[in-house]
Design an enzyme around this catalytic site. Structure first.
Site, PDB file in Angstrom:
ATOM      1  N   THR A  14       0.806  -1.222   0.000  1.00  0.00           N
ATOM      2  CA  THR A  14       0.000   0.000   0.000  1.00  0.00           C
ATOM      3  C   THR A  14       0.837   1.270   0.000  1.00  0.00           C
ATOM      4  OG1 THR A  14      -1.839  -1.073   1.107  1.00  0.00           O
ATOM      5  CG2 THR A  14      -1.718   1.299   1.352  1.00  0.00           C
ATOM      6  N   ASP A  58       1.288  -6.506  -4.770  1.00  0.00           N
ATOM      7  CA  ASP A  58       0.468  -6.520  -3.568  1.00  0.00           C
ATOM      8  C   ASP A  58       0.988  -7.731  -2.793  1.00  0.00           C
ATOM      9  OD1 ASP A  58      -2.849  -5.870  -2.768  1.00  0.00           O
ATOM     10  OD2 ASP A  58      -1.770  -7.543  -1.854  1.00  0.00           O
ATOM     11  N   SER A  59       1.207  -7.614  -1.498  1.00  0.00           N
ATOM     12  CA  SER A  59       1.883  -8.701  -0.785  1.00  0.00           C
ATOM     13  C   SER A  59       1.049  -9.977  -0.715  1.00  0.00           C
ATOM     14  CB  SER A  59       2.320  -8.267   0.607  1.00  0.00           C
ATOM     15  OG  SER A  59       1.247  -8.284   1.505  1.00  0.00           O
ATOM     16  N   ASP A  91      -0.234  -7.301   4.364  1.00  0.00           N
ATOM     17  CA  ASP A  91      -1.034  -8.531   4.435  1.00  0.00           C
ATOM     18  C   ASP A  91      -0.211  -9.781   4.745  1.00  0.00           C
ATOM     19  OD1 ASP A  91      -3.255  -7.012   3.951  1.00  0.00           O
ATOM     20  OD2 ASP A  91      -3.469  -7.580   1.844  1.00  0.00           O
TER      21      ASP A  91
HETATM   22  N1  ASP Z   1      -2.920  -5.413   0.178  1.00  0.00           N
HETATM   23  C1  ASP Z   1      -1.796  -4.632   0.656  1.00  0.00           C
HETATM   24  C2  ASP Z   1      -0.568  -5.524   0.615  1.00  0.00           C
HETATM   25  O1  ASP Z   1      -0.397  -6.336   1.470  1.00  0.00           O
HETATM   26  C3  ASP Z   1      -2.047  -4.152   2.028  1.00  0.00           C
HETATM   27  C4  ASP Z   1      -0.944  -3.302   2.615  1.00  0.00           C
HETATM   28  O2  ASP Z   1       0.087  -3.078   2.062  1.00  0.00           O
HETATM   29  O3  ASP Z   1      -1.153  -2.820   3.718  1.00  0.00           O
HETATM   30  O4  ASP Z   1       0.225  -5.392  -0.294  1.00  0.00           O
END
Ligand code: ASP
Length: 346
Positions: A14, A58-59, A91
């Protein structure tokens, strides 16, 4: 002392995301976008080099191949950097931190994972403080030049946590991580207060030993009241299955169902390693406390003590990747390799 040199590894998440103009959904952007949002990076008294994943993710898309890639990047830059900061989505950050803690054996330099809940281009972003403080922690050294925190950690919202003790606890609040069964390694307020007595001390006479192989032939099996025997049989008959992380009740308890104990005993006899972790966020597994836990122990299930589920999965993958000797894996699962569990005799 010469100024510290830190390698910033940008994987995505994010912090570096922006909204897709068509869908409005957040998606990863490249690092140049990010640097222009943090002019403070130029002001910190640390030399920062940047390595970015060719395609930021995205993780949720993190996997063992990318963990091995992170190890390669750290190895390639190990000698000419004092510390590493990995920008990572929240994540799966606790999984990556756990995996790296085993893949970087005898780590002698800081590897700090961080990210944010709001993208860096948003006014109220938490990313700026998380990133700048992480760089400061990765660069921190004792007067004799040794690093202050030579371990894999997560820094988030004022807390420095042992990576393999951390869990994502909140999908919205800035306070996104904690390590309920282990104290913080440092707390960042007006100053950063390090709790040095808790921080791992590597053997500086030995080199760091990288590991690249993880065997993901594991499954997470969460107990729930009324689970059907056929489903459990099916799950444990998965071809190639080598390890199970069981999420039991409370202090490691399970229903006293003869069929369940039989299935677990058969799986153990086939060489499958079964770890007992709890569904509770805090507190340890104590298998001798209730008869359900005791039955699990008799069926060959081993205690995960006070370790997290994320860490049990990563540790199992690491050990399965290195040996086919299930007795050896069971022995290694039962003792801490890098501060991930606190074994007790019960
Ligand atoms: N979906 C995002 C990720 O894990 C959430 C984040 O970064 O906070 O890449």
């Amino acid at each position: 002392m010469t100024p510290a040199r830190v390698l910033l590894i940008y994987t995505g998440g994010t912090l570096g995301m922006g909204a897709n103009p068509e869908t409005g959904a957040l998606e990863p952007l490249d690092f140049s976008h990010l640097v222009s949002r943090i002019p403070e990076l130029d002001a910190i008294p640390v030399a920062v080099d940047v390595f970015q994943f060719p395609q930021p993710i995205d993780s949720s898309d993190m996997n063992p191949q990318l963990w091995a890639r992170l190890v390669e990047i750290i190895v390639a830059h190990y000698d000419d950097h004092d510390g590493f900061v990995i920008l990572h989505g929240t994540d799966t950050m606790a999984f990556t931190a756990s995996a790296l803690s085993f893949m970087l054996e005898n780590l002698t330099k800081p590897v700090i994972l961080t990210g944010s809940q709001l993208p860096i281009n948003q006014l109220r972003t938490d990313g700026r403080e998380n990133l700048i403080t992480s760089i400061e922690i990765a660069a921190a050294r004792h007067p004799d030049g040794r690093p202050r925190v030579p371990e894999v950690c997560i820094y988030f919202s004022g807390k420095l946590l042992r990576g393999n003790r951390s869990t994502k606890i909140n999908s919205e609040g800035f306070n996104a991580f904690d390590s309920f069964n282990f104290p913080h390694l440092a707390d960042a307020g007006v100053t950063i207060v390090y709790h040095d007595d808790l921080i791992l001390r590597p053997d500086y006479a030995r080199p760091m030993k990288p590991h690249y192989v993880m065997d993901p032939s594991v499954v997470v099996f969460t107990l729930f009241p009324g689970m059907p025997e056929s489903t459990v049989r099916h799950l444990l008959a998965t071809p190639g299955l080598r390890g199970i992380v069981m999420r039991t009740y409370g202090s490691g308890n399970a229903p006293q169902l003869p069929w369940l104990m039989d299935i677990l005993r058969e799986a153990t006899a086939r060489g499958i390693v079964i770890i007992n972790t709890t569904q509770c966020a805090a507190g340890p597994v104590q298998m001798a406390r209730y008869s359900g836990g005791f039955l699990l122990k008799n069926a060959g299930v081993i205690s995960g003590y006070d370790g997290t589920v994320e860490c049990a999965i990563a540790k199992l993958m690491h050990l399965l990747g290195h040996t086919t000797d299930s007795a050896l894996i069971r022995e290694r699962m039962s003792r801490p390799l890098c501060g991930e569990i606190t074994p007790v005799t019960a």
